[in-house]
Each structure stands twice: as structure tokens, then as C-alpha cells.
Design an enzyme around this catalytic site. Structure first.
Site, short mmCIF file in Angstrom:
data_model
loop_
_atom_site.label_atom_id
_atom_site.label_comp_id
_atom_site.label_asym_id
_atom_site.label_seq_id
_atom_site.Cartn_x
_atom_site.Cartn_y
_atom_site.Cartn_z
N HIS A 48 -0.15 -3.22 -4.26
CA HIS A 48 0.77 -2.44 -5.10
C HIS A 48 1.35 -1.24 -4.36
O HIS A 48 2.54 -0.97 -4.45
CB HIS A 48 0.07 -1.99 -6.39
CG HIS A 48 -0.36 -3.14 -7.24
ND1 HIS A 48 -1.22 -2.99 -8.29
CD2 HIS A 48 -0.06 -4.46 -7.19
CE1 HIS A 48 -1.43 -4.18 -8.86
NE2 HIS A 48 -0.73 -5.09 -8.19
N HIS A 104 5.69 -8.60 -12.49
CA HIS A 104 4.54 -8.21 -11.68
C HIS A 104 4.32 -9.18 -10.51
O HIS A 104 3.92 -8.78 -9.42
CB HIS A 104 3.26 -8.08 -12.51
CG HIS A 104 2.17 -7.45 -11.70
ND1 HIS A 104 2.05 -6.08 -11.57
CD2 HIS A 104 1.22 -7.99 -10.90
CE1 HIS A 104 1.05 -5.82 -10.73
NE2 HIS A 104 0.53 -6.95 -10.31
N ASP A 107 4.00 -8.19 -6.55
CA ASP A 107 2.96 -8.64 -5.61
C ASP A 107 3.55 -9.34 -4.38
O ASP A 107 3.06 -9.16 -3.27
CB ASP A 107 1.98 -9.60 -6.31
CG ASP A 107 0.98 -8.87 -7.20
OD1 ASP A 107 0.78 -7.65 -7.02
OD2 ASP A 107 0.40 -9.53 -8.10
N HIS A 140 -1.48 -14.45 -4.39
CA HIS A 140 -1.72 -13.75 -3.12
C HIS A 140 -1.93 -14.72 -1.96
O HIS A 140 -1.47 -14.46 -0.86
CB HIS A 140 -2.93 -12.83 -3.25
CG HIS A 140 -2.67 -11.68 -4.17
ND1 HIS A 140 -1.61 -10.81 -4.00
CD2 HIS A 140 -3.32 -11.27 -5.28
CE1 HIS A 140 -1.63 -9.90 -4.96
NE2 HIS A 140 -2.66 -10.15 -5.77
N HIS A 173 26.84 2.36 41.33
CA HIS A 173 26.00 3.06 40.33
C HIS A 173 24.80 2.23 39.97
O HIS A 173 24.76 1.62 38.91
CB HIS A 173 26.83 3.35 39.07
CG HIS A 173 26.22 4.38 38.18
ND1 HIS A 173 25.32 4.10 37.20
CD2 HIS A 173 26.39 5.72 38.14
CE1 HIS A 173 24.98 5.21 36.57
NE2 HIS A 173 25.61 6.20 37.11
ZN ZN Z 1 -0.68 -7.19 -8.57
#
Ligand code: ZN
Length: 439
Positions: free
Chosen positions: A81, A238, A242, A265, A344
Site C-alpha cells: 500500500h 483496491h 495492489d 499478489h 578534439h
Molecule cells: Zn491491498
């Protein structure tokens, strides 16, 4: 290639206290500024020697219920988060210092983090941001039915479908992620859990800090929480929160469109790993860029119709595009055959800085020519301010030259900010002023 976008850090230190979700302990988190190319690092202030952990996918340890990163035996839990808020609010470099192994859970959303990032302030630094540009579709799929597809896009977009057990609470949302859209539409969305999943954890006392104050508990058809739902589709929001947090572990901003079906996840982390692998492959190859010829730019012939300069003094190979009325990007490929390399310097060829200023001036005058829309007046270079040479340019380099009109006074005077960029790093910059005279 758009004009460089700069890295950002926080303006000053800010802190935020609360309860850790898994241990139930009180934790204080401090957000501190960090230099360019530092990335986000967590610092465990409560441990001996105050070890730090890079927020990088290589350090990912576990993805059950939350994202845990670690180095050696040191761990930081539930980082998604705060990483989501830092990434979406545009913070590239910062130290997140804390006196426990987990940031405070707050209300289960990213809103408290957004507030404290705003309290610290977000400020620009002087190196360009690093991007991961999606060049071709990529995808990951997990056994649990999660599917993530990443498609090319010049913005960072997420389109997400969330579905609970038996397809309860199926929701869809698609949006571009910007600091404004994140703050208003995504950050307030709270964590949600299914009762059947948390019941065993509550029995084992594994979520001591968990309560209806920091999560929505879904039981059957009912959504239980302390306050009513903040959005009818709060769950999918939400999920997007995530995804942003987990993909922040790539360590680069993503230009691409994430299409996610039932993400979690584990799937998010797998996609982050695939991006990191692809990035490592690209860095190792440093393949030549495909530079478009087409309607939006000007080829050498068209450039020479505008600029009076000729060999060996024409410092623009091609204009690759204009952005609105005020911005232009052009390229110049530098070869060992450039006449200036003879002197140069023999045996150690580096491009003279003044030639880069000349290249910026030529590109800026193409932009001014487009603005005045007349070939009877020509812009003369009047002054160069804030000239900085940051890195040497060698034979074989391709310079991307960016110019932006910053001030114009009628048809008489114009000021431009210009950058030369090689391999995504600024090699030189200047503020150039022009006056217009009849040819
Ligand atoms: Zn979360």
C-alpha cells in the site's frame, strides 16, 4: 521519445503512526528524501545497525495475503500500500524508515499514505526518470485463475476485473493512473477479506491488528465494515491499488496497459519479475532504437529547407516529432567521421560541448520557424544561459535533442529550454534566447 520527465523525491521528512496489521504493535513510519537513482528503500530503525531493504523484486520473499520483502534475515511485511502511494504520487526516490517490521495498516487503504506524502511534498530532481516501455504484449497466468496481460501504451493504464468466490462481487474498472486519479479514485479503496479466509487466521491470532476499522469483511453476500462502502466497486479499486504497489517493485515507471483478471499478489509479483527480466535483457543488449520517419517529424531534406546550415555544421539529422506547439525532439547521430573529432582530441574523441549547444540552437530554431510560420524571418541565436555539460558524448552515441519554448514576446524574442539526452541521461542542457530578423 517525449521530453525528459524528471525523477522526484519528497521535499521534507514526514511521519505517520498507527498499528501494524499482523503483530498489532504500534509503529511509526518516517518518509525521508533520497538522491537520484536511489529508488525506494525501507530502513528498520528498530534493529541493530539499522539495515535497509531495497524495494526491488529480487528481494520479494512471500506473497501470502500481503507482499513481504527482505534481505538476509531482515523482513518488511505488507509493503504494497505504501509502495502504491509512493509510485502513483510520483515519488521515485525516498527512504521509508520504520521502527517495526510492518508499516501501519491505517484504514486498510492508501489514503493515509497519500496524505502524508502530500505533507512531505513531492519535488523534482535533475535526472530523467527511468521507464519500462512495453514494446510487445506480455502475459502471466497462475493456477488460481489470475491472468495479467501487459500491452503497449504511452500512458500507465490498468483495466481490472475482480471476482470473488462463485463470482460474487464481480467488478470491472479501467483507468489511467495519474497522481490525481489515484488520489481520488484508488487510494481510498480499502482492503477486503473473505470471512472464510480470515476465520482460521483470527483463531490462530495471526492478525492481531486486524479489525473492521482497517478491512471490509465479506461474509456471504454481505460486506461488513465500520463505515459504509466508499465506492460501489471498492473491491476492484483496491485490486488496482495492489497492482500498482506490487509493480512498483520493478523499480521503473511503466508505460503500458495492464489488463488484469482476478489478480492477486502472486500474479502481480510474477508480472513484476517478468518485467525485471525483460529490462535486464534490454540493458544487456542496449539495442539500437527504432526511430520513426513519418508525418509527425521532418527528414533531413525537410530540415535543410528550414535551416541554412550545411556540412560540416548541420547538427540535426532528423526531427522525430513535435509535442503540441511548444516542444520538439530531434536526433543527431555522432560518428567518428565528424570533422571535430580530428582535433578534439586525437586519440581521445569527445564531442565539444559548444557543438551540443549549436545542436540545441538549431533544433530550437526549427521549433521557432514552425511557430512563426514564415520563411521570410529567421531566428538568430542571442544568448545561452544555465549551460551545463553533464556527461561526455562519444562516437557512436545518438543524441536526442529536446527543446521547449518557455517564453515568447510577440514576433521579436523567444526563450527556450533545451536538453541533449544520450541513453536516457542528460548530457547537456541550456536556456537559449533568440531574436527574429528578416532574412
Ligand atoms: Zn491491498
Amino acid at each position: 521519445m517525449p521530453a525528459p520527465e524528471f525523477q522526484h523525491t519528497v521535499g521534507k521528512t514526514a511521519s505517520f503512526s498507527g498499528t501494524a496489521l499482523h503483530t498489532g504493535d504500534k509503529v511509526t513510519l518516517k518518509l525521508q528524501p533520497a538522491p537520484v537513482d536511489h529508488g525506494i528503500k525501507f530502513k528498520r530503525k528498530d534493529l541493530q545497525d539499522e539495515p535497509t531493504i531495497d524495494a526491488k523484486i529480487e528481494n520479494l520473499k512471500t506473497v501470502e495475503r500481503a507482499t513481504t520483502i527482505g534481505e538476509g534475515s531482515v523482513r518488511v511485511h505488507t509493503v504494497e500500500h505504501i509502495l502504491s502511494a509512493l509510485s502513483a504520487m510520483g515519488v521515485d526516490n525516498a527512504i521509508v524508515e520504520m521502527d517495526a517490521n510492518e508499516p501501519p495498516i491505517g484504514d486498510g487503504s492508501a489514503q493515509p499514505y497519500v496524505e502524508f506524502i502530500k505533507k512531505a511534498g513531492v519535488t523534482a530532481q535533475d535526472e530523467p526518470r527511468k521507464f519500462f516501455d512495453v514494446r510487445e504484449p506480455m502475459h502471466v497466468e497462475t493456477k488460481t485463475g489470475a491472468l495479467l496481460v501487459l500491452l503497449p501504451d504511452d500512458k500507465f493504464r490498468i483495466s481490472c476485473t475482480q471476482a470473488g468466490p462463485n463470482n460474487r462481487f464481480t467488478q470491472f474498472l479501467s483507468m489511467e493512473i495519474t497522481p490525481t486519479s489515484f488520489e481520488g479514485e484508488i487510494a481510498p479503496a480499502r482492503t477486503f477479506v473473505y470471512y472464510e479466509d480470515v476465520e482460521p487466521l483470527m483463531d490462530k491470532n495471526l492478525i492481531k491488528g486486524g479489525s473492521l476499522e482497517n478491512a471490509i469483511v465479506v461474509r456471504g453476500e454481505a460486506a461488513l465494515s465500520k463505515e459504509p462502502l466508499r465506492f460501489p466497486d471498492e473491491f476492484v479499486r483496491h485490486k488496482i491499488l495492489d497492482i500498482i504497489g506490487d509493480l512498483a517493485l520493478v523499480g521503473r515507471r511503466i508505460r503500458g496497459h495492464v489488463v488484469a483478471v482476478k489478480p492477486g499478489h502472486a500474479a502481480n509479483a510474477e508480472l513484476a519479475r517478468a518485467l525485471a527480466r525483460e529490462q535486464a535483457r534490454r540493458s544487456a543488449m542496449s539495442a539500437p532504437r527504432a526511430i520513426p520517419i513519418g508525418d509527425s517529424g521532418l527528414d533531413t531534406g525537410e530540415v535543410m529547407k528550414i535551416l541554412p546550415h550545411r556540412y560540416p555544421f548541420l547538427m540535426v539529422d532528423r526531427v522525430i516529432g513535435f509535442e503540441g506547439e511548444n516542444k520538439i525532439t530531434a536526433i543527431k547521430s555522432i560518428t567518428i567521421n565528424e570533422p571535430f573529432f580530428q582535433g578534439h582530441f586525437p586519440g581521445h574523441p569527445v564531442m565539444p560541448g559548444v557543438m551540443q549547444v549549436e545542436a540545441m540552437a538549431q533544433v530550437a530554431s526549427i521549433l521557432l520557424f514552425k511557430l512563426t510560420k514564415t520563411s521570410s524571418r529567421v531566428g538568430y541565436f542571442m544568448s545561452a544561459d544555465e549551460v551545463k555539460f553533464r556527461k561526455p558524448v562519444f562516437p557512436g552515441d545518438t543524441i536526442f535533442i529536446h527543446a521547449e519554448l518557455t517564453r515568447a514576446r510577440g514576433n521579436r524574442m523567444a526563450k527556450t529550454k533545451c536538453y541533449c539526452v544520450v541513453n536516457d541521461a542528460i548530457v547537456s542542457e541550456a536556456e537559449l534566447m533568440f531574436t527574429f530578423l528578416d532574412k
